[in-house]
Each structure stands twice: as C-alpha cells, then as structure tokens.
Design an enzyme around this catalytic site. Structure first.
Site, mmCIF file in Angstrom:
data_model
loop_
_atom_site.group_PDB
_atom_site.id
_atom_site.type_symbol
_atom_site.label_atom_id
_atom_site.label_comp_id
_atom_site.label_asym_id
_atom_site.label_seq_id
_atom_site.Cartn_x
_atom_site.Cartn_y
_atom_site.Cartn_z
ATOM 1 N N CYS A 1 -1.025 -4.783 6.983
ATOM 2 C CA CYS A 1 -0.738 -3.660 7.886
ATOM 3 C C CYS A 1 -0.029 -4.157 9.150
ATOM 4 O O CYS A 1 0.891 -3.506 9.651
ATOM 5 C CB CYS A 1 -2.015 -2.934 8.282
ATOM 6 S SG CYS A 1 -3.109 -2.581 6.907
ATOM 7 N N CYS B 1 0.804 -1.225 0.000
ATOM 8 C CA CYS B 1 0.000 0.000 0.000
ATOM 9 C C CYS B 1 0.838 1.276 0.000
ATOM 10 O O CYS B 1 0.294 2.363 -0.123
ATOM 11 C CB CYS B 1 -0.909 0.019 1.227
ATOM 12 S SG CYS B 1 0.027 0.012 2.758
HETATM 13 FE FE1 FES Z 1 -1.226 0.597 4.387
HETATM 14 FE FE2 FES Z 1 -2.705 -0.360 6.298
HETATM 15 S S1 FES Z 1 -3.328 0.159 4.284
HETATM 16 S S2 FES Z 1 -0.598 -0.008 6.342
#
Ligand code: FES
Length: 213
Positions: A108, A37
């Site tokens: 995450c 992400c």
């Molecule tokens: Fe990137 Fe949670 S979406 S760390």
C-alpha cells in the site's frame, strides 16, 4: 483482535487525511494501480517552475486505510521539497513516518510512493526535463497502458483485455479498445490513454478507437 492492527499514527492519518482531493489544472499528475490488490491512488502536483519545488500536492485514494494513510504521509513528506528530493522518498520512509505498517500492507505504501514518482515523471515529461531520450517502443506503450484503469472493475485495461490492438508508426500511436464508442466510460478511458502516452517525447499523435459492440 483485528487482523491488521494499525498504530495510532496510521489511524490518525486515515481519519484526517492531509492534502486529500482533486487538483484543478495540476502541473503533473498520475494514477497508479496496485497489481497486488487492484486499488488505486491519484497524485496531483503544483510545481514552482523556477526552483522546481513542489508547492502544492493532493491525492485521491481508492484503496484501503493504509493506502489513505500513506497517501496522506507522502504528500506531507513531498510538500516543499524539490522534484529531485521528492523522487528519492522511499516506501520505507513513508512507512516509518507512519510508525510502521503491518507487513501484509507494505504494497500500500509502495503504491503511494509509485504514484508520487509517476506524477513527478509526468511533470518532467511535460516540461521537457527528461534527459535520457530513449526511443518509445511497443513495450514502452504496453507498460504505460498497464497504468490506464478500466473503470468497470478497477484493474488496468491490459489485464482486463480491453486493448484489442496497439500499433506505433513514425511517432503515431493507435490503440483499439474493446468498448462501444458510446459506452459511459469510453471518454474517460480515452482521456486516460492520451494522458499516459502523449507526454512521451517522440510521440506525435495518439488515436484511440472503440471497436466494442
Ligand atoms: Fe490495496 Fe492497501 S490493500 S492499497
């Protein structure tokens, strides 16, 4: 219904994160970015030199609610543990301690745990505790550079093509970065590169040159 229904424990850690902030003069530190992400987490450690217990730990999150909540929980899990014990904390444990995260958010907690492991590794390298003395190769350096963030966009300097060349000769590393020397982020990038590469046991010198226009 929200797309990511967080439970109460996650929400509580997100709203009141424990051990959050930057630590001055940490004994070990690391910044990790998630390839999934692009978010980041930084982990700082104070370690008792005698018994190798983590006496203090802080984190900074540049990510989502799960990132903040898992950063909070891993610092709670790691505080008071030895480095060896802290290394064994898994993302599954972190996620379970939070009462579970939505499957889509597993990365995450992986990111937070990776941040903790890298900070422990950083401490070990800086204190000559790494026993497997594998010679550094260009591949090792390349991997390390993938953990140096490009502050312009929050992704690493390799993926964003900032590394123009990388050489290694007799323990001397030279990295060319495609930014002008007077760029506002040049000093930060240089410091981050040195931070990531200098602790390697067989590296004697790290030179960062800016070759951007
Ligand atoms: Fe990137 Fe949670 S979406 S760390």
């Amino acid at each position: 219904m929200t797309p990511f229904p967080y439970n109460e424990i996650v929400l509580e850690h997100f709203r009141n994160p424990r051990n959050v902030g930057k630590m001055e003069n940490p004994d070990g530190k690391a910044t990790e970015g998630s390839p999934a992400c692009g978010d980041m987490v930084a982990v700082y450690l104070k370690v008792n030199e005698e018994n190798k217990v983590i006496e203090d730990i802080k984190f900074e999150s540049y990510g989502c609610a799960s990132n903040i909540a898992t950063g909070s929980i891993i610092t709670e899990l790691a505080k008071g543990k030895t480095l060896e014990e802290a290394k064994k904390i898994t993302w599954k444990e972190a996620s379970e301690a939070l009462g579970g995260l939505p499957a889509l958010k597993a990365h995450c907690s992986v990111l937070a745990v990776e941040g903790l492991r890298s900070a422990v590794r950083d401490y070990e390298e800086r204190h000559g505790l790494v026993t497997e003395r594998v010679p550094t190769t260009l591949e090792t350096l390349h991997k390390r550079l993938k953990h140096v963030m490009n502050p312009l966009c929050g992704l690493d300097v390799v993926r964003t093509d900032l590394v123009k060349s990388l050489t290694l000769e007799d323990g001397a590393v030279k990295v060319e970065i495609a930014l002008p020397a007077d760029h506002q982020f040049a000093a930060v990038v240089k410091e981050d590169i040195k931070d990531k590469i200098e602790p390697l046991w067989d590296i004697k010198d790290v030179v960062v040159e800016f070759v951007g226009e």
